[in-house]
Design a protein around this motif. Structure first.
Motif, PDB file in Angstrom:
ATOM      1  N   ALA A  79       0.830  -1.210   0.000  1.00 10.59           N
ATOM      2  CA  ALA A  79       0.000   0.000   0.000  1.00 10.59           C
ATOM      3  C   ALA A  79       0.864   1.259   0.000  1.00 10.59           C
ATOM      4  O   ALA A  79       0.518   2.255  -0.640  1.00 10.59           O
ATOM      5  N   LEU A  80       1.989   1.222   0.676  1.00 10.94           N
ATOM      6  CA  LEU A  80       2.857   2.400   0.760  1.00 10.94           C
ATOM      7  C   LEU A  80       3.641   2.652  -0.518  1.00 10.94           C
ATOM      8  O   LEU A  80       4.093   3.766  -0.758  1.00 10.94           O
ATOM      9  N   GLN A  81       3.811   1.636  -1.346  1.00 14.52           N
ATOM     10  CA  GLN A  81       4.628   1.780  -2.555  1.00 14.52           C
ATOM     11  C   GLN A  81       4.020   2.711  -3.592  1.00 14.52           C
ATOM     12  O   GLN A  81       4.746   3.258  -4.420  1.00 14.52           O
ATOM     13  N   ASP A 140       7.502  12.022  -0.748  1.00 12.67           N
ATOM     14  CA  ASP A 140       7.284  12.759   0.491  1.00 12.67           C
ATOM     15  C   ASP A 140       5.832  12.732   0.967  1.00 12.67           C
ATOM     16  O   ASP A 140       5.442  13.526   1.813  1.00 12.67           O
ATOM     17  N   GLU A 141       5.046  11.818   0.435  1.00  9.00           N
ATOM     18  CA  GLU A 141       3.636  11.713   0.795  1.00  9.00           C
ATOM     19  C   GLU A 141       3.466  10.838   2.048  1.00  9.00           C
ATOM     20  O   GLU A 141       4.196   9.887   2.259  1.00  9.00           O
ATOM     21  N   TRP A 142       2.489  11.195   2.867  1.00 11.85           N
ATOM     22  CA  TRP A 142       2.162  10.450   4.081  1.00 11.85           C
ATOM     23  C   TRP A 142       0.759   9.863   3.928  1.00 11.85           C
ATOM     24  O   TRP A 142      -0.073  10.424   3.215  1.00 11.85           O
ATOM     25  N   ILE A 143       0.479   8.772   4.640  1.00 10.90           N
ATOM     26  CA  ILE A 143      -0.867   8.208   4.695  1.00 10.90           C
ATOM     27  C   ILE A 143      -1.291   8.180   6.161  1.00 10.90           C
ATOM     28  O   ILE A 143      -0.479   7.878   7.041  1.00 10.90           O
ATOM     29  N   GLU A 144      -2.536   8.520   6.415  1.00 15.08           N
ATOM     30  CA  GLU A 144      -3.036   8.499   7.786  1.00 15.08           C
ATOM     31  C   GLU A 144      -3.302   7.067   8.233  1.00 15.08           C
ATOM     32  O   GLU A 144      -3.710   6.213   7.445  1.00 15.08           O
ATOM     33  N   PHE A 145      -3.060   6.825   9.508  1.00 19.06           N
ATOM     34  CA  PHE A 145      -3.233   5.504  10.111  1.00 19.06           C
ATOM     35  C   PHE A 145      -4.604   4.921   9.774  1.00 19.06           C
ATOM     36  O   PHE A 145      -4.705   3.767   9.361  1.00 19.06           O
ATOM     37  N   MET A 146      -5.651   5.706   9.948  1.00 17.06           N
ATOM     38  CA  MET A 146      -7.014   5.202   9.729  1.00 17.06           C
ATOM     39  C   MET A 146      -7.248   4.832   8.268  1.00 17.06           C
ATOM     40  O   MET A 146      -7.952   3.864   7.975  1.00 17.06           O
ATOM     41  N   HIS A 147      -6.674   5.570   7.358  1.00 15.71           N
ATOM     42  CA  HIS A 147      -6.818   5.254   5.936  1.00 15.71           C
ATOM     43  C   HIS A 147      -6.073   3.959   5.611  1.00 15.71           C
ATOM     44  O   HIS A 147      -6.593   3.088   4.898  1.00 15.71           O
ATOM     45  N   LEU A 148      -4.857   3.820   6.133  1.00 14.28           N
ATOM     46  CA  LEU A 148      -4.092   2.593   5.917  1.00 14.28           C
ATOM     47  C   LEU A 148      -4.817   1.395   6.526  1.00 14.28           C
ATOM     48  O   LEU A 148      -4.898   0.327   5.919  1.00 14.28           O
ATOM     49  N   SER A 180       7.017   7.368  11.042  1.00 11.61           N
ATOM     50  CA  SER A 180       5.686   7.850  11.393  1.00 11.61           C
ATOM     51  C   SER A 180       5.788   9.207  12.057  1.00 11.61           C
ATOM     52  O   SER A 180       6.829   9.579  12.603  1.00 11.61           O
ATOM     53  N   SER A 181       4.690   9.920  11.986  1.00 10.18           N
ATOM     54  CA  SER A 181       4.560  11.239  12.596  1.00 10.18           C
ATOM     55  C   SER A 181       3.285  11.225  13.418  1.00 10.18           C
ATOM     56  O   SER A 181       2.219  10.862  12.907  1.00 10.18           O
ATOM     57  N   LYS A 182       3.392  11.597  14.684  1.00  6.48           N
ATOM     58  CA  LYS A 182       2.217  11.606  15.564  1.00  6.48           C
ATOM     59  C   LYS A 182       1.966  13.025  16.045  1.00  6.48           C
ATOM     60  O   LYS A 182       2.884  13.709  16.485  1.00  6.48           O
ATOM     61  N   GLN A 183       0.701  13.443  15.931  1.00  6.24           N
ATOM     62  CA  GLN A 183       0.291  14.777  16.338  1.00  6.24           C
ATOM     63  C   GLN A 183      -1.057  14.674  17.031  1.00  6.24           C
ATOM     64  O   GLN A 183      -1.755  13.673  16.899  1.00  6.24           O
ATOM     65  N   ILE A 184      -1.424  15.723  17.715  1.00  6.78           N
ATOM     66  CA  ILE A 184      -2.782  15.848  18.242  1.00  6.78           C
ATOM     67  C   ILE A 184      -3.463  16.944  17.436  1.00  6.78           C
ATOM     68  O   ILE A 184      -2.969  18.059  17.338  1.00  6.78           O
ATOM     69  N   VAL A 185      -4.574  16.604  16.811  1.00 10.69           N
ATOM     70  CA  VAL A 185      -5.347  17.563  16.020  1.00 10.69           C
ATOM     71  C   VAL A 185      -6.687  17.718  16.729  1.00 10.69           C
ATOM     72  O   VAL A 185      -7.466  16.766  16.791  1.00 10.69           O
ATOM     73  N   GLY A 186      -6.926  18.913  17.251  1.00  9.61           N
ATOM     74  CA  GLY A 186      -8.081  19.078  18.123  1.00  9.61           C
ATOM     75  C   GLY A 186      -7.802  18.288  19.384  1.00  9.61           C
ATOM     76  O   GLY A 186      -6.818  18.520  20.069  1.00  9.61           O
ATOM     77  N   LYS A 187      -8.620  17.313  19.650  1.00 10.63           N
ATOM     78  CA  LYS A 187      -8.385  16.428  20.792  1.00 10.63           C
ATOM     79  C   LYS A 187      -8.099  14.992  20.364  1.00 10.63           C
ATOM     80  O   LYS A 187      -8.063  14.093  21.178  1.00 10.63           O
ATOM     81  N   LEU A 204      -3.410  12.000  15.579  1.00 11.12           N
ATOM     82  CA  LEU A 204      -3.282  11.795  14.140  1.00 11.12           C
ATOM     83  C   LEU A 204      -1.912  11.182  13.892  1.00 11.12           C
ATOM     84  O   LEU A 204      -0.887  11.801  14.179  1.00 11.12           O
ATOM     85  N   THR A 205      -1.911   9.969  13.395  1.00  9.12           N
ATOM     86  CA  THR A 205      -0.668   9.283  13.070  1.00  9.12           C
ATOM     87  C   THR A 205      -0.585   9.140  11.565  1.00  9.12           C
ATOM     88  O   THR A 205      -1.534   8.700  10.926  1.00  9.12           O
ATOM     89  N   ARG A 206       0.551   9.560  11.032  1.00 13.63           N
ATOM     90  CA  ARG A 206       0.788   9.444   9.598  1.00 13.63           C
ATOM     91  C   ARG A 206       2.016   8.569   9.378  1.00 13.63           C
ATOM     92  O   ARG A 206       2.943   8.587  10.172  1.00 13.63           O
ATOM     93  N   ILE A 207       2.011   7.839   8.265  1.00 12.62           N
ATOM     94  CA  ILE A 207       3.061   6.874   7.964  1.00 12.62           C
ATOM     95  C   ILE A 207       3.548   7.083   6.538  1.00 12.62           C
ATOM     96  O   ILE A 207       2.755   7.432   5.653  1.00 12.62           O
ATOM     97  N   ARG A 208       4.841   6.836   6.330  1.00 15.73           N
ATOM     98  CA  ARG A 208       5.384   6.805   4.964  1.00 15.73           C
ATOM     99  C   ARG A 208       6.555   5.842   4.933  1.00 15.73           C
ATOM    100  O   ARG A 208       7.218   5.609   5.944  1.00 15.73           O
ATOM    101  N   PRO A 209       6.844   5.297   3.762  1.00 17.05           N
ATOM    102  CA  PRO A 209       7.988   4.389   3.647  1.00 17.05           C
ATOM    103  C   PRO A 209       9.297   5.186   3.623  1.00 17.05           C
ATOM    104  O   PRO A 209       9.323   6.324   3.157  1.00 17.05           O
ATOM    105  N   THR A 210      10.352   4.590   4.104  1.00 17.18           N
ATOM    106  CA  THR A 210      11.679   5.184   3.998  1.00 17.18           C
ATOM    107  C   THR A 210      12.322   4.686   2.701  1.00 17.18           C
ATOM    108  O   THR A 210      11.840   3.710   2.103  1.00 17.18           O
TER     109      THR A 210
END
Length: 96
Positions: A19-21, A26-34, A60-67, A70-76
């Motif tokens: 799925a990541l390929q 430089d694109e990220w995919i959100e955890f829930m979408h993956l 991965s990148s983890k942030q808080i959006v609102g409350k 949000l985790t985003r993932i991309r391949p290295t």
């Protein structure tokens, strides 16, 4: 042929890496979408992402959006190369 990659070979991790390929460099995919793409539970996906991260295949990148988290993932680059090598090994094994 470098051989099959035992980290990627597990079916859920193979689906994750496949799925990541299709993503741009430089694109990220959100955890829930993956999660929806590969049909995994939160815990199952999280555990496999941890394995791939420890191997250096994803970041991965983890942030808080609102409350909400949000985790985003991309391949290295190493992850992309490992996936390509694994696919090449599968093709060689199958005589393709």
């Amino acid at each position: 042929m470098s051989g099959l990659d035992e980290i990627i070979h597990q079916s859920t991790r193979l689906r994750i890496m496949a799925a990541l390929q299709v993503m741009k460099k430089d694109e990220w995919i959100e955890f829930m979408h993956l999660k929806a793409l590969i049909g995994a539970s939160d815990g199952n996906l999280g555990a496999h992402l941890e394995t791939l991260s420890k191997a250096g295949y994803i970041e991965s990148s983890k942030q808080i959006v609102g409350k909400k988290p949000l985790t985003r993932i991309r391949p290295t680059p190493a992850g992309r190369a490992a996936y390509a090598g694994h696919v090449a090994a599968l093709r060689a094994l199958l005589g393709m």
